[in-house]
Design an enzyme around this catalytic site. Structure first.
Site, mmCIF file in Angstrom:
data_model
loop_
_atom_site.group_PDB
_atom_site.id
_atom_site.type_symbol
_atom_site.label_atom_id
_atom_site.label_comp_id
_atom_site.label_asym_id
_atom_site.label_seq_id
_atom_site.Cartn_x
_atom_site.Cartn_y
_atom_site.Cartn_z
ATOM 1 N N HIS A 1 -1.540 -6.952 -4.925
ATOM 2 C CA HIS A 1 -2.598 -6.135 -4.217
ATOM 3 C C HIS A 1 -3.981 -5.784 -5.612
ATOM 4 O O HIS A 1 -3.706 -5.944 -6.533
ATOM 5 C CB HIS A 1 -2.031 -4.755 -4.077
ATOM 6 N N LYS B 1 0.547 3.370 -0.612
ATOM 7 C CA LYS B 1 0.162 3.315 -2.154
ATOM 8 C C LYS B 1 0.695 4.540 -2.734
ATOM 9 O O LYS B 1 1.977 4.839 -2.671
ATOM 10 C CB LYS B 1 -1.560 3.725 -2.030
ATOM 11 N N GLU C 1 -7.407 -9.518 2.019
ATOM 12 C CA GLU C 1 -8.033 -7.921 1.963
ATOM 13 C C GLU C 1 -9.245 -8.015 1.045
ATOM 14 O O GLU C 1 -9.304 -8.220 -0.164
ATOM 15 C CB GLU C 1 -6.988 -7.156 1.210
HETATM 16 C C1 PEP Z 1 -4.882 -1.617 1.273
HETATM 17 O O1 PEP Z 1 -5.196 -0.889 0.311
HETATM 18 O O2 PEP Z 1 -3.844 -2.416 1.547
HETATM 19 C C2 PEP Z 1 -5.604 -1.233 2.660
HETATM 20 C C3 PEP Z 1 -5.551 -2.031 3.584
HETATM 21 O O3 PEP Z 1 -6.282 0.048 2.587
HETATM 22 P P1 PEP Z 1 -7.090 0.590 3.679
HETATM 23 O O4 PEP Z 1 -6.553 0.403 5.134
HETATM 24 O O5 PEP Z 1 -7.232 2.014 3.408
HETATM 25 O O6 PEP Z 1 -8.616 0.132 3.527
#
Ligand code: PEP
Length: 252
Positions: free
Chosen positions: A96, A12, A168
């Protein structure tokens, strides 16, 4: 044709050039090239060149966290597929949830990015996921299907192996607690069925990886689930020991 597991690190908008160097040095010294796992690093844009120079020949691949669909021209602040390939990227992360939320990226913009990337030779991780509100209203499958259909519109079956779907759930990203294995399993099975019906003659369908608070404690359980072809890791990927441990547990 690639059916390796994938471990994808999303740093990020974090770190600085020194921290990036130390992290990559650490990863290179701990991780030996693995035949069965693809490892991809997605640093912030300004550090792509530094990371590329360090990982050359290691088997680790480089990704951007975003891309624009035009080749060049009056698009201030944007970066094209051609430029990313020139920087050593072989991947682009597209869609994302943080970009959908803060940069107001629509499925139509995401679709243009996907098409431009795969046609010009970048592999793509296309992120999809439901919000807490959609989950509460039992709209998870509807929301995921919409993101898949609109994000993958016009993708030809011969280019589909260049795409990975990153599931996600937005409500668990950065929360410290991953979705339950039952939830992960049922959404991955749903995505797999949707992809089969969208691309009925494709020889190989996209891999489907899970992301959202993956850590060294939950990785073994998550990665052995049927239809989980790897993981997308945010916070834990910026800690060398944790990240390498996650990769090694995916290898097992
Ligand atoms: C992401 O933002 O793609 C992610 C997987 O974050 P985290 O592992 O910190 O939840």
């Amino acid at each position: 044709m690639n059916k390796n597991k994938l471990v994808f690190a999303n740093w990020k908008m974090n770190l600085n050039s020194n921290k990036v160097r130390l992290l990559v040095e650490g990863i290179l010294s701990k991780l030996k090239p693995q035949d069965s796992v693809d490892v991809v690093l997605a640093p912030p844009l300004p550090y792509l060149g530094n990371v590329n120079a360090m990982i050359l020949g290691s088997g680790i691949e480089l990704s951007s966290q975003n891309v624009f669909w035009e080749n060049d021209g009056p698009y201030t602040g944007e970066v094209s597929v051609k430029m990313l390939l020139d920087m050593g990227c072989s991947w682009a992360m597209i869609g994302h949830s943080e970009r959908r939320q803060y940069l107001l990226e629509t499925n139509e913009m995401i679709n243009k990015k996907v098409l431009s990337s795969i046609k010009k030779g970048l592999k793509v991780i296309l992120c999809v996921g439901e919000s807490f509100e959609q989950r509460r209203r039992k709209k998870t499958f509807e929301s995921i299907a919409d993101q898949l259909y609109r994000g993958l519109r016009g993708v030809s079956e011969d280019l589909i192996p260049q795409i990975v779907i990153g599931y996600e759930p937005i409500w668990v990203i950065g929360s410290g607690e991953a979705a339950s294995v039952n939830d992960i399993s049922s959404v991955h099975n749903f995505i797999s069925d949707e992809l089969k019906s969208m691309f009925p003659s494709a020889k190989l369908l996209p891999r489907i990886v899970y992301g959202g608070s993956v850590n060294t404690d939950n990785i073994s359980q998550i990665s052995k689930l049927h239809n989980v072809d790897g993981v997308l890791v945010g916070n834990a990927s910026m800690d060398c020991d944790k990240f390498c441990d996650i990769v090694m547990k995916v290898v097992k």
